[in-house]
Design a protein around this motif. Sequence first.
Motif: not given
Length: 301
Positions: A126-127, A171-172, A107-110
Amino acid sequence: MNIGVIGTGLMGSPMALRLLSAGHKVWVYNRTPDRLKPLELAGAKVCATPLALIQSVEAVIFMVTNGEAVRSLLEDMGLGDREASSAENRSSPLAHKAIIQMGTIAPTESQQLGQMVAQAGGTYLEAPVLGSISEAKNGKLIIMAGAENEAYQRWQPLLQCLGTTLYHVGPVGSAATLKLTMNQLIGSLTAAFAQSLGLVQSAGIDVDTFMAVLRQSALYAPTFDKKLQRMQTRQFADPNFPTKHLLKDMGLFVSAAKAAGLSPFPAESVRQLVEQAVQTGFGDDDYAALFNIVSPLPKPE
């Protein structure tokens, strides 16, 4: 629409074919060019570089191994260049383009990638998906989207070409987190089933009886039947999901759990089990090969 697909492995290739069958024009790039020939024959346009691809399309779908690979490919497109570091500067090749990240990353990378793409004037979604090769071929993936509402609404029709069930999680970062929770279950359910099956076999209990009882109970999960034959025959080649990828995802889940203040167990114990399978030589095999670790073949006398 003009759509790019980067990463044409087990999932990316059937997804690209699905987009072609839906009438989209598709540009493809893969670091192993030999994998692109079937797609080229199907009508996709092969690009020599990620930069050439981004310059030809409206949106790029990423289906690559990890977050580092996504970042590296975006840098090949010009992400991070000084002259493109400001949202006010629209000279970046990513300006006005959509980056749709569909692999499993942290998640942090995204979130970091989303910020970088936004600074370059692009849109990031992101999907990540649930499903395997057959679902990708038939456009029946389950897709979890993390994006601003405007971006999700804009690109929802494209995602619907690939999946019959879409969830706008938030959200992302939110969809990346949800995907990790799903893949943690892949590892944990498979490990638990493998251990139960191993004990059933060692006790001489009929496997059909074991499965009949299991299927009638609240404990049953369809994945058990999907992996049963592989475990019984110990045939793990031609994977739908390689063990090495599960190891990466279990590690990401453990890290995310720690960051959230949760206990990393039992996910960490499953991660160690998957790591042992990879170290034993099953990294490129189907993750059902966990069975060989929890229920090893008897050593010859």
